[in-house]
Write a protein that holds these residues in place. Sequence first.
Motif, PDB file in Angstrom:
ATOM      1  N   VAL A  84      46.468   9.144  21.741  1.00  0.00           N
ATOM      2  CA  VAL A  84      47.649  10.012  21.800  1.00  0.00           C
ATOM      3  C   VAL A  84      47.351  11.216  22.692  1.00  0.00           C
ATOM      4  O   VAL A  84      48.115  11.559  23.580  1.00  0.00           O
ATOM      5  CB  VAL A  84      48.054  10.472  20.388  1.00  0.00           C
ATOM      6  N   GLY A  85      46.218  11.864  22.430  1.00  0.00           N
ATOM      7  CA  GLY A  85      45.814  13.006  23.240  1.00  0.00           C
ATOM      8  C   GLY A  85      44.833  12.551  24.308  1.00  0.00           C
ATOM      9  O   GLY A  85      43.671  12.282  24.015  1.00  0.00           O
ATOM     10  N   GLN A  86      45.278  12.434  25.528  1.00  0.00           N
ATOM     11  CA  GLN A  86      44.423  11.988  26.624  1.00  0.00           C
ATOM     12  C   GLN A  86      43.542  13.125  27.135  1.00  0.00           C
ATOM     13  O   GLN A  86      43.795  14.302  26.858  1.00  0.00           O
ATOM     14  CB  GLN A  86      45.293  11.447  27.764  1.00  0.00           C
ATOM     15  N   SER A  87      42.503  12.762  27.876  1.00  0.00           N
ATOM     16  CA  SER A  87      41.578  13.753  28.426  1.00  0.00           C
ATOM     17  C   SER A  87      42.343  14.812  29.212  1.00  0.00           C
ATOM     18  O   SER A  87      43.142  14.498  30.087  1.00  0.00           O
ATOM     19  CB  SER A  87      40.560  13.062  29.336  1.00  0.00           C
ATOM     20  N   GLY A  88      42.108  16.092  28.850  1.00  0.00           N
ATOM     21  CA  GLY A  88      42.789  17.193  29.520  1.00  0.00           C
ATOM     22  C   GLY A  88      44.116  17.556  28.891  1.00  0.00           C
ATOM     23  O   GLY A  88      44.728  18.553  29.268  1.00  0.00           O
ATOM     24  N   SER A  89      44.586  16.743  27.916  1.00  0.00           N
ATOM     25  CA  SER A  89      45.876  17.016  27.247  1.00  0.00           C
ATOM     26  C   SER A  89      45.733  16.751  25.763  1.00  0.00           C
ATOM     27  O   SER A  89      46.311  15.806  25.230  1.00  0.00           O
ATOM     28  CB  SER A  89      46.993  16.138  27.819  1.00  0.00           C
ATOM     29  N   GLN A  98      56.202  10.624  17.193  1.00  0.00           N
ATOM     30  CA  GLN A  98      54.839  10.217  17.530  1.00  0.00           C
ATOM     31  C   GLN A  98      54.179   9.476  16.375  1.00  0.00           C
ATOM     32  O   GLN A  98      53.419   8.536  16.578  1.00  0.00           O
ATOM     33  CB  GLN A  98      54.010  11.442  17.908  1.00  0.00           C
ATOM     34  N   ALA A  99      54.479   9.869  15.147  1.00  0.00           N
ATOM     35  CA  ALA A  99      53.867   9.236  13.980  1.00  0.00           C
ATOM     36  C   ALA A  99      54.220   7.765  13.882  1.00  0.00           C
ATOM     37  O   ALA A  99      53.423   6.950  13.400  1.00  0.00           O
ATOM     38  CB  ALA A  99      54.302   9.957  12.705  1.00  0.00           C
ATOM     39  N   THR A 100      55.411   7.404  14.335  1.00  0.00           N
ATOM     40  CA  THR A 100      55.827   5.997  14.255  1.00  0.00           C
ATOM     41  C   THR A 100      55.442   5.216  15.506  1.00  0.00           C
ATOM     42  O   THR A 100      55.810   4.057  15.649  1.00  0.00           O
ATOM     43  CB  THR A 100      57.351   5.895  14.038  1.00  0.00           C
ATOM     44  N   LEU A 102      51.961   5.586  16.933  1.00  0.00           N
ATOM     45  CA  LEU A 102      50.568   5.982  17.139  1.00  0.00           C
ATOM     46  C   LEU A 102      49.716   4.875  17.738  1.00  0.00           C
ATOM     47  O   LEU A 102      48.715   5.146  18.378  1.00  0.00           O
ATOM     48  CB  LEU A 102      49.952   6.431  15.807  1.00  0.00           C
ATOM     49  N   GLY A 103      50.084   3.641  17.519  1.00  0.00           N
ATOM     50  CA  GLY A 103      49.271   2.548  18.047  1.00  0.00           C
ATOM     51  C   GLY A 103      49.457   1.298  17.220  1.00  0.00           C
ATOM     52  O   GLY A 103      50.106   0.350  17.640  1.00  0.00           O
ATOM     53  N   VAL A 104      48.894   1.292  16.034  1.00  0.00           N
ATOM     54  CA  VAL A 104      49.059   0.160  15.128  1.00  0.00           C
ATOM     55  C   VAL A 104      50.006   0.579  14.016  1.00  0.00           C
ATOM     56  O   VAL A 104      49.782   1.589  13.352  1.00  0.00           O
ATOM     57  CB  VAL A 104      47.707  -0.291  14.530  1.00  0.00           C
ATOM     58  N   LYS A 105      51.055  -0.195  13.795  1.00  0.00           N
ATOM     59  CA  LYS A 105      52.066   0.164  12.812  1.00  0.00           C
ATOM     60  C   LYS A 105      52.270  -0.992  11.844  1.00  0.00           C
ATOM     61  O   LYS A 105      52.414  -2.138  12.248  1.00  0.00           O
ATOM     62  CB  LYS A 105      53.380   0.519  13.512  1.00  0.00           C
ATOM     63  N   LEU A 106      52.266  -0.678  10.557  1.00  0.00           N
ATOM     64  CA  LEU A 106      52.528  -1.660   9.517  1.00  0.00           C
ATOM     65  C   LEU A 106      53.768  -1.195   8.768  1.00  0.00           C
ATOM     66  O   LEU A 106      53.731  -0.202   8.033  1.00  0.00           O
ATOM     67  CB  LEU A 106      51.325  -1.763   8.570  1.00  0.00           C
ATOM     68  N   SER A 107      54.882  -1.866   8.986  1.00  0.00           N
ATOM     69  CA  SER A 107      56.141  -1.440   8.373  1.00  0.00           C
ATOM     70  C   SER A 107      56.685  -2.539   7.479  1.00  0.00           C
ATOM     71  O   SER A 107      56.377  -3.718   7.647  1.00  0.00           O
ATOM     72  CB  SER A 107      57.165  -1.064   9.446  1.00  0.00           C
ATOM     73  N   PHE A 108      57.522  -2.150   6.526  1.00  0.00           N
ATOM     74  CA  PHE A 108      58.078  -3.068   5.546  1.00  0.00           C
ATOM     75  C   PHE A 108      59.589  -2.857   5.479  1.00  0.00           C
ATOM     76  O   PHE A 108      60.083  -1.761   5.715  1.00  0.00           O
ATOM     77  CB  PHE A 108      57.451  -2.832   4.173  1.00  0.00           C
ATOM     78  N   THR A 109      60.322  -3.881   5.153  1.00  0.00           N
ATOM     79  CA  THR A 109      61.777  -3.794   5.105  1.00  0.00           C
ATOM     80  C   THR A 109      62.294  -4.239   3.737  1.00  0.00           C
ATOM     81  O   THR A 109      61.629  -4.965   3.001  1.00  0.00           O
ATOM     82  CB  THR A 109      62.424  -4.687   6.182  1.00  0.00           C
TER      83      THR A 109
END
Length: 199
Positions: A84-89, A98-100, A102-109
Motif C-alpha cells: 500500500v505504501g510504496q518506497s518514498g510514499s 483502502q481497507a477493502t 489491501l491485497g487479499v480479501k476474504l468476504s462473505f455474503t
Amino acid sequence: QERLRITSDGELQVTGNGVIKNQESGGNYSYLQQTSSDARLYVQYSQPLLFGTAATERMRIGANGDVGIGVSPSTRLHVSNPAVGQSGSAVTSISTTQATNLGVKLSFTGGANSDGNIIGGIALGNGGEEYAGLYAMDGGSSAATDLALFVGDTNGINEAIHIVSEGTVQINSPAASGTRSLTVKLTDNTSGAAVFEQS
C-alpha cells in the motif's frame, strides 16, 4: 470412426476419450480432458502450470502443488501484491476504501444483519481439528465490524479475544472459570504513557 469435428460456427469437438494433447518437441506434454465425472487440465511431467492474461503470467501451480498468485510460490499458497505504501510514499493509516483493497480479501455474503452475528473467518489446526482461528462479527450500525480470536478443543470453542470496531479489547476467561472477562482500552495520559482502563 469420427474423433474430431469442427462445426460451421468454429466449435472444435473431440469424441472418444475426450483428450486434447499438446506436446512439444522434447516430449513434454499437457492435456485437457473431459470425463463423465470431471474436467481435467494436466501437466504430465514435473513442470509448473501457468495462467495469464494480457500476455502476462498471473498465477502458477508448481509441480509440487504449491499455488502462487503474482509470484512463484514458496509455500502451499503464496500471494504477492504491491505494498500500500510504496518506497518514498509511506502510508500510516487507511481509509475504508483502502481497507477493502489491501491485497487479499476474504468476504462473505448473505449474513444476518444483526449485532454479534459471526460473518466468517479462518480456522487453523490439524486436519479435521481446526479449533483455533479468527472470525469477523457484525458490530452494529454503520457497517461496524469486530474481530475475534477463538481457541478450543473437542469439548468446544471459546472466544478468547474480542476487538470491538472502536478499539476496545475484551479478553475472556476460559469457559471453565465462568463468564468473567476483562475489557481493556489503551489511552494516553498527559505524560504520553499508555494507561489500561478496566471495565
